[in-house]
Design a protein around this motif. Structure first.
Motif, PDB file in Angstrom:
ATOM      1  N   LYS A  23       0.804  -1.217   0.000  1.00 45.37           N
ATOM      2  CA  LYS A  23       0.000   0.000   0.000  1.00 45.37           C
ATOM      3  C   LYS A  23       0.842   1.274   0.000  1.00 45.37           C
ATOM      4  CE  LYS A  23      -3.621  -2.303   2.593  1.00 45.37           C
ATOM      5  NZ  LYS A  23      -4.366  -2.364   3.834  1.00 45.37           N
ATOM      6  N   ALA A  24       2.134   1.164   0.129  1.00 44.44           N
ATOM      7  CA  ALA A  24       2.968   2.346   0.318  1.00 44.44           C
ATOM      8  C   ALA A  24       3.716   2.749  -0.955  1.00 44.44           C
ATOM      9  CB  ALA A  24       3.944   2.102   1.462  1.00 44.44           C
ATOM     10  N   TYR A  25       3.028   2.807  -2.081  1.00 45.92           N
ATOM     11  CA  TYR A  25       3.647   3.262  -3.320  1.00 45.92           C
ATOM     12  C   TYR A  25       3.444   4.773  -3.441  1.00 45.92           C
ATOM     13  CZ  TYR A  25       4.334  -1.434  -5.165  1.00 45.92           C
ATOM     14  OH  TYR A  25       4.762  -2.722  -5.369  1.00 45.92           O
ATOM     15  N   TYR A  26       4.513   5.497  -3.758  1.00 50.32           N
ATOM     16  CA  TYR A  26       4.426   6.947  -3.909  1.00 50.32           C
ATOM     17  C   TYR A  26       4.937   7.337  -5.290  1.00 50.32           C
ATOM     18  CZ  TYR A  26       3.948   6.580   1.102  1.00 50.32           C
ATOM     19  OH  TYR A  26       3.515   6.232   2.349  1.00 50.32           O
ATOM     20  N   HIS A  27       4.196   8.204  -5.989  1.00 49.31           N
ATOM     21  CA  HIS A  27       4.585   8.707  -7.313  1.00 49.31           C
ATOM     22  C   HIS A  27       5.278  10.049  -7.093  1.00 49.31           C
ATOM     23  CE1 HIS A  27       2.343   5.636  -9.533  1.00 49.31           C
ATOM     24  NE2 HIS A  27       1.499   5.696  -8.511  1.00 49.31           N
TER      25      HIS A  27
ATOM     26  N   PHE B 181       9.019   8.871 -11.033  1.00 46.45           N
ATOM     27  CA  PHE B 181       9.386   7.533 -10.583  1.00 46.45           C
ATOM     28  C   PHE B 181       8.490   7.129  -9.427  1.00 46.45           C
ATOM     29  CE2 PHE B 181      11.803  10.363  -7.932  1.00 46.45           C
ATOM     30  CZ  PHE B 181      11.906   9.751  -6.701  1.00 46.45           C
ATOM     31  N   ILE B 182       8.499   5.837  -9.136  1.00 43.89           N
ATOM     32  CA  ILE B 182       7.685   5.296  -8.046  1.00 43.89           C
ATOM     33  C   ILE B 182       8.611   4.848  -6.926  1.00 43.89           C
ATOM     34  CG2 ILE B 182       6.089   3.466  -7.361  1.00 43.89           C
ATOM     35  CD1 ILE B 182       5.075   3.443 -10.251  1.00 43.89           C
ATOM     36  N   SER B 183       8.278   5.254  -5.705  1.00 38.70           N
ATOM     37  CA  SER B 183       9.051   4.866  -4.525  1.00 38.70           C
ATOM     38  C   SER B 183       8.146   4.038  -3.625  1.00 38.70           C
ATOM     39  CB  SER B 183       9.529   6.119  -3.785  1.00 38.70           C
ATOM     40  OG  SER B 183      10.099   5.774  -2.544  1.00 38.70           O
ATOM     41  N   TYR B 184       8.654   2.925  -3.131  1.00 37.49           N
ATOM     42  CA  TYR B 184       7.869   2.099  -2.220  1.00 37.49           C
ATOM     43  C   TYR B 184       8.348   2.320  -0.789  1.00 37.49           C
ATOM     44  CZ  TYR B 184       5.604  -1.715   0.135  1.00 37.49           C
ATOM     45  OH  TYR B 184       4.829  -2.437   1.008  1.00 37.49           O
ATOM     46  N   GLY B 185       7.467   2.830   0.051  1.00 38.66           N
ATOM     47  CA  GLY B 185       7.751   2.959   1.475  1.00 38.66           C
ATOM     48  C   GLY B 185       8.494   4.214   1.886  1.00 38.66           C
ATOM     49  N   ASN B 186       8.868   5.089   0.942  1.00 33.07           N
ATOM     50  CA  ASN B 186       9.604   6.294   1.299  1.00 33.07           C
ATOM     51  C   ASN B 186       9.092   7.466   0.474  1.00 33.07           C
ATOM     52  OD1 ASN B 186      11.386   8.258   2.022  1.00 33.07           O
ATOM     53  ND2 ASN B 186      13.232   7.160   1.416  1.00 33.07           N
ATOM     54  N   ARG B 187       8.239   8.272   1.073  1.00 31.38           N
ATOM     55  CA  ARG B 187       7.667   9.398   0.332  1.00 31.38           C
ATOM     56  C   ARG B 187       8.596  10.604   0.294  1.00 31.38           C
ATOM     57  NH1 ARG B 187       3.266  10.616   4.834  1.00 31.38           N
ATOM     58  NH2 ARG B 187       2.486   8.694   3.965  1.00 31.38           N
ATOM     59  N   LYS B 188       9.703  10.552   1.040  1.00 32.24           N
ATOM     60  CA  LYS B 188      10.627  11.686   1.090  1.00 32.24           C
ATOM     61  C   LYS B 188      11.803  11.556   0.125  1.00 32.24           C
ATOM     62  CE  LYS B 188       9.503  12.809   5.841  1.00 32.24           C
ATOM     63  NZ  LYS B 188      10.009  13.031   7.195  1.00 32.24           N
ATOM     64  N   ARG B 189      11.795  10.523  -0.712  1.00 31.21           N
ATOM     65  CA  ARG B 189      12.885  10.360  -1.678  1.00 31.21           C
ATOM     66  C   ARG B 189      12.933  11.540  -2.627  1.00 31.21           C
ATOM     67  NH1 ARG B 189      13.536   4.737  -4.806  1.00 31.21           N
ATOM     68  NH2 ARG B 189      14.841   5.990  -6.148  1.00 31.21           N
ATOM     69  N   LYS B 190      14.135  11.957  -2.997  1.00 31.39           N
ATOM     70  CA  LYS B 190      14.297  13.111  -3.873  1.00 31.39           C
ATOM     71  C   LYS B 190      14.766  12.734  -5.270  1.00 31.39           C
ATOM     72  CE  LYS B 190      15.583  16.198  -0.111  1.00 31.39           C
ATOM     73  NZ  LYS B 190      16.628  17.105   0.389  1.00 31.39           N
ATOM     74  N   TYR B 191      15.495  11.617  -5.383  1.00 33.66           N
ATOM     75  CA  TYR B 191      16.123  11.258  -6.652  1.00 33.66           C
ATOM     76  C   TYR B 191      15.648   9.884  -7.115  1.00 33.66           C
ATOM     77  CZ  TYR B 191      19.010  15.022  -4.917  1.00 33.66           C
ATOM     78  OH  TYR B 191      19.436  16.211  -4.405  1.00 33.66           O
ATOM     79  N   CYS B 192      15.606   9.704  -8.425  1.00 35.48           N
ATOM     80  CA  CYS B 192      15.115   8.451  -8.996  1.00 35.48           C
ATOM     81  C   CYS B 192      16.174   7.349  -8.971  1.00 35.48           C
ATOM     82  CB  CYS B 192      14.623   8.671 -10.422  1.00 35.48           C
ATOM     83  SG  CYS B 192      15.916   9.194 -11.574  1.00 35.48           S
TER      84      CYS B 192
END
Length: 135
Positions: A88-92, A102-113
């Protein structure tokens, strides 16, 4: 253990006492109490089968439901059924360096792909350029 000790053990157990408390009250080994409790599950326990191996598991009322007899079976079952995992933790997100989505799983604070974008962003950061020129 005597029948009288077993009766006391069962009463204390039904009142939620720990094996250590029961052992101290009866002045017997805590391992003896734990062995008795393990061999004599509560009467309201329900037997179900492990999802992986089919081994019977005791389901105790009022406790979290068990579906597997061991960690080995649990891991084997989830590895064999990845489609059942509810992720459930996919972030666009948008990469701060290249602008790519890009899609990040579990980390909504990611900055780079990717790692290269992260490294390039560090090399071309305006603050680090000013610091290099000042020194």
């Amino acid at each position: 253990m005597t029948k009288h000790e077993i009766e006391i053990l069962n009463v204390m157990r039904s009142r939620g006492k720990t094996a250590m408390n029961i052992a101290l009250a009866l002045q017997i080994s805590v391992n003896t109490v734990r062995s008795y409790i393990r061999r004599h599950p509560p009467e309201d326990a329900v037997r179900i089968e492990c999802r992986q191996c089919g081994k019977p598991i005791l389901q105790v009322k009022g406790r979290k439901a068990k579906y597997f007899c061991s960690d080995k079976c649990r891991n084997a079952w989830w590895n064999a059924h990845p489609e059942k995992v509810q992720r459930k933790a996919y972030y666009h997100l948008t990469c701060e360096y290249c602008g790519k989505e890009f899609i990040s799983y579990g980390n909504r604070k990611r900055k780079y792909c990717s790692r290269p974008c992260y490294a390039d962003a560090r090399r071309s950061h305006p603050v680090s350029d000013t610091l290099r020129n000042a020194g």
